[in-house]
Design a protein around this motif. Sequence first.
Motif, mmCIF file in Angstrom:
data_model
loop_
_atom_site.group_PDB
_atom_site.id
_atom_site.type_symbol
_atom_site.label_atom_id
_atom_site.label_comp_id
_atom_site.label_asym_id
_atom_site.label_seq_id
_atom_site.Cartn_x
_atom_site.Cartn_y
_atom_site.Cartn_z
ATOM 1 N N GLY A 28 46.011 33.684 42.643
ATOM 2 C CA GLY A 28 47.330 33.058 42.733
ATOM 3 C C GLY A 28 48.277 33.753 43.677
ATOM 4 O O GLY A 28 49.365 33.263 43.943
ATOM 5 N N ARG A 29 47.893 34.935 44.172
ATOM 6 C CA ARG A 29 48.733 35.687 45.081
ATOM 7 C C ARG A 29 47.869 36.275 46.196
ATOM 8 O O ARG A 29 46.683 36.556 45.995
ATOM 9 C CB ARG A 29 49.474 36.806 44.346
ATOM 10 C CG ARG A 29 50.282 36.308 43.157
ATOM 11 C CD ARG A 29 51.091 37.414 42.525
ATOM 12 N NE ARG A 29 52.204 37.829 43.371
ATOM 13 C CZ ARG A 29 53.374 37.195 43.456
ATOM 14 N NH1 ARG A 29 53.573 36.078 42.774
ATOM 15 N NH2 ARG A 29 54.338 37.648 44.229
ATOM 16 N N VAL A 30 48.467 36.453 47.327
ATOM 17 C CA VAL A 30 47.753 37.027 48.471
ATOM 18 C C VAL A 30 48.493 38.262 48.947
ATOM 19 O O VAL A 30 49.721 38.348 48.838
ATOM 20 C CB VAL A 30 47.629 36.003 49.620
ATOM 21 C CG1 VAL A 30 46.706 34.860 49.219
ATOM 22 C CG2 VAL A 30 49.006 35.458 50.024
ATOM 23 N N ARG A 31 47.746 39.225 49.461
ATOM 24 C CA ARG A 31 48.329 40.457 49.967
ATOM 25 C C ARG A 31 48.061 40.598 51.468
ATOM 26 O O ARG A 31 47.022 40.175 51.952
ATOM 27 C CB ARG A 31 47.747 41.672 49.245
ATOM 28 C CG ARG A 31 48.132 41.777 47.784
ATOM 29 C CD ARG A 31 47.637 43.084 47.191
ATOM 30 N NE ARG A 31 48.038 43.228 45.809
ATOM 31 C CZ ARG A 31 47.839 44.332 45.090
ATOM 32 N NH1 ARG A 31 47.233 45.385 45.652
ATOM 33 N NH2 ARG A 31 48.230 44.388 43.839
ATOM 34 N N SER A 32 49.017 41.206 52.129
ATOM 35 C CA SER A 32 48.833 41.470 53.553
ATOM 36 C C SER A 32 49.377 42.860 53.852
ATOM 37 O O SER A 32 50.401 43.263 53.309
ATOM 38 C CB SER A 32 49.557 40.419 54.405
ATOM 39 O OG SER A 32 50.939 40.410 54.112
ATOM 40 N N ALA A 33 48.649 43.600 54.687
ATOM 41 C CA ALA A 33 49.080 44.942 55.058
ATOM 42 C C ALA A 33 50.218 44.852 56.054
ATOM 43 O O ALA A 33 50.201 44.046 56.985
ATOM 44 C CB ALA A 33 47.907 45.723 55.640
ATOM 45 N N ASN A 34 51.234 45.684 55.842
ATOM 46 C CA ASN A 34 52.382 45.683 56.735
ATOM 47 C C ASN A 34 52.794 47.141 56.949
ATOM 48 O O ASN A 34 53.708 47.646 56.319
ATOM 49 C CB ASN A 34 53.532 44.871 56.130
ATOM 50 C CG ASN A 34 54.560 44.491 57.181
ATOM 51 O OD1 ASN A 34 54.559 45.027 58.283
ATOM 52 N ND2 ASN A 34 55.436 43.565 56.830
ATOM 53 N N GLY A 35 52.054 47.797 57.808
ATOM 54 C CA GLY A 35 52.347 49.202 58.040
ATOM 55 C C GLY A 35 51.815 50.062 56.906
ATOM 56 O O GLY A 35 50.645 49.987 56.533
ATOM 57 N N PHE A 36 52.690 50.863 56.303
ATOM 58 C CA PHE A 36 52.259 51.813 55.285
ATOM 59 C C PHE A 36 52.247 51.210 53.884
ATOM 60 O O PHE A 36 51.878 51.870 52.926
ATOM 61 C CB PHE A 36 53.191 53.038 55.299
ATOM 62 C CG PHE A 36 54.602 52.689 54.905
ATOM 63 C CD1 PHE A 36 55.478 52.175 55.848
ATOM 64 C CD2 PHE A 36 55.038 52.883 53.608
ATOM 65 C CE1 PHE A 36 56.766 51.857 55.490
ATOM 66 C CE2 PHE A 36 56.337 52.555 53.258
ATOM 67 C CZ PHE A 36 57.201 52.044 54.205
ATOM 68 N N PHE A 37 52.696 49.980 53.710
ATOM 69 C CA PHE A 37 52.674 49.369 52.389
ATOM 70 C C PHE A 37 52.129 47.953 52.482
ATOM 71 O O PHE A 37 51.954 47.399 53.560
ATOM 72 C CB PHE A 37 54.075 49.360 51.753
ATOM 73 C CG PHE A 37 55.100 48.579 52.546
ATOM 74 C CD1 PHE A 37 55.317 47.239 52.305
ATOM 75 C CD2 PHE A 37 55.853 49.210 53.526
ATOM 76 C CE1 PHE A 37 56.248 46.542 53.024
ATOM 77 C CE2 PHE A 37 56.791 48.507 54.256
ATOM 78 C CZ PHE A 37 56.994 47.171 54.004
ATOM 79 N N GLN A 38 51.828 47.379 51.316
ATOM 80 C CA GLN A 38 51.293 46.028 51.246
ATOM 81 C C GLN A 38 52.354 45.071 50.712
ATOM 82 O O GLN A 38 53.142 45.428 49.841
ATOM 83 C CB GLN A 38 50.070 45.979 50.321
ATOM 84 C CG GLN A 38 48.839 46.677 50.870
ATOM 85 C CD GLN A 38 47.651 46.512 49.958
ATOM 86 O OE1 GLN A 38 47.798 46.362 48.751
ATOM 87 N NE2 GLN A 38 46.469 46.531 50.531
ATOM 88 N N VAL A 39 52.334 43.866 51.250
ATOM 89 C CA VAL A 39 53.238 42.812 50.797
ATOM 90 C C VAL A 39 52.422 41.777 50.046
ATOM 91 O O VAL A 39 51.408 41.290 50.541
ATOM 92 C CB VAL A 39 53.973 42.155 51.990
ATOM 93 C CG1 VAL A 39 54.843 41.009 51.497
ATOM 94 C CG2 VAL A 39 54.807 43.177 52.724
ATOM 95 N N GLU A 40 52.848 41.476 48.843
ATOM 96 C CA GLU A 40 52.150 40.491 48.024
ATOM 97 C C GLU A 40 53.033 39.271 47.841
ATOM 98 O O GLU A 40 54.213 39.391 47.499
ATOM 99 C CB GLU A 40 51.795 41.082 46.654
ATOM 100 C CG GLU A 40 50.987 40.129 45.781
ATOM 101 C CD GLU A 40 50.598 40.774 44.465
ATOM 102 O OE1 GLU A 40 51.277 40.491 43.461
ATOM 103 O OE2 GLU A 40 49.640 41.563 44.450
ATOM 104 N N ARG A 41 52.454 38.089 48.061
ATOM 105 C CA ARG A 41 53.219 36.850 47.964
ATOM 106 C C ARG A 41 52.427 35.806 47.204
ATOM 107 O O ARG A 41 51.211 35.926 47.032
ATOM 108 C CB ARG A 41 53.555 36.301 49.359
ATOM 109 C CG ARG A 41 54.336 37.253 50.249
ATOM 110 C CD ARG A 41 54.640 36.614 51.596
ATOM 111 N NE ARG A 41 55.299 37.540 52.508
ATOM 112 C CZ ARG A 41 56.593 37.797 52.492
ATOM 113 N NH1 ARG A 41 57.369 37.209 51.600
ATOM 114 N NH2 ARG A 41 57.120 38.652 53.351
ATOM 115 N N THR A 42 53.158 34.776 46.772
ATOM 116 C CA THR A 42 52.501 33.644 46.124
ATOM 117 C C THR A 42 51.593 32.949 47.127
ATOM 118 O O THR A 42 51.957 32.752 48.292
ATOM 119 C CB THR A 42 53.546 32.647 45.600
ATOM 120 O OG1 THR A 42 54.390 33.303 44.657
ATOM 121 C CG2 THR A 42 52.879 31.452 44.922
ATOM 122 N N CYS A 43 50.418 32.587 46.660
ATOM 123 C CA CYS A 43 49.449 31.931 47.542
ATOM 124 C C CYS A 43 50.028 30.625 48.076
ATOM 125 O O CYS A 43 50.436 29.751 47.293
ATOM 126 C CB CYS A 43 48.149 31.657 46.789
ATOM 127 S SG CYS A 43 46.914 30.757 47.781
#
Length: 394
Positions: free
Chosen positions: A173-188
């Motif tokens: 139900g959620r997707v993650r994407s790497a953004n530099g030194f941390f990960q961003v998680e959002r609703t799919c």
Amino acid sequence: MAQRDYYEILGVDRSVDEAELKSAYRKLAMQHHPDRNGGSEESMARFREISEAYSVLSDAQKRAAYDRFGHAGVGGGGPGGGGAAFHDINDIFSQVFGDAFGDVFGGARGQTRSGPRRGSDLRYDLEVTLEQAYRGDEVEINFPVTAACDVCDGSGARAGTRPLSCSTCGGAGRVRSANGFFQVERTCPRCGGAGQMIADPCEACHGHGQVRKTRKLALKVPAGVDDGSRIRLSGEGDAGVRGGPRGDLYVFVAVRPHELFERDNLDLLVTVPVPMTTAALGGTIEAPCLVSEACDGQCRAEVQVPEGAQTGRTVRIKGKGMPHLSGRQRGDLVVELFVETPTSLSARQKELLRELAETCGEAQSPRNTSFAGKAKRFWAEIMGGDDASKDTVA
């Protein structure tokens, strides 16, 4: 390249307290958050610097070591060398901004949208009569509720088929994407957080897995219920999502005004007219009361009128009032007397009353005598003397 001073980074004095420190971090973190700056490298570096400074200064032991030894006291090794051994940025951001922000960075706790979710609570406004509130009653209520679709058993898919796991999020139900030194998680973006895709939706619920229905329910109104009372019915609210529990139903009770009785906590108040002769001589009258098993089904009570009773006199009858919700006590019936003056008198009756008035004299009307004295003093003060008051009265 020397590291910047943590206090300077956050723009605070060395004497800053915990609340001011947190406020400064909140302001700077929101200003330099990468998501609010297009994910630029500069904003990510600034955000990391701010978070590192806060992680040290918000910890009492680390702050004391930093104040004494500088960056060396907290394991500093220059930029890129690890700096302070601070918590994961997700945890820091969650602590300061709450789980709603922490969820953006994958640090949220609790249920995800793809997991079971509890159904919504519902409210129902119920009006009952005073008699129903007095004795307790069973009423039938009808209210709209969300229920699992009977055709697809709540799956949302046409009979014989089943939902498919979302290929984008793998059912999370959620997707993650790497953004530099941390990960961003959002609703799919594909399944909207459901974690599933329905290729062939159910015709009855159109793929929602739930339908709106009118539910009938027998509700026991407890004896003694009052205006504003709330009855909670566990599990009678909307159906949960993906196997989640049902919500609750809250019934708010309003008691309809009665044409005879007024309620004062557990007491019932009623005004009863009394003939002038009964008020003067004393006697017995009947007052209405509500019916319950406690009063043997009798809807009237005898009231002893004392001799010389005046309008406004009250007589209290024990145990004829409202029951307590616990059932361990009951209020009283408070009868207020209203003395009635006879009308449509015959000539003989008027003559008898005149004779009565002559024989009674002022001694038989103590309230009137007292009132007359007070009125004369009032008129004297207003008109400027007894003579003026006498002329006015005349």
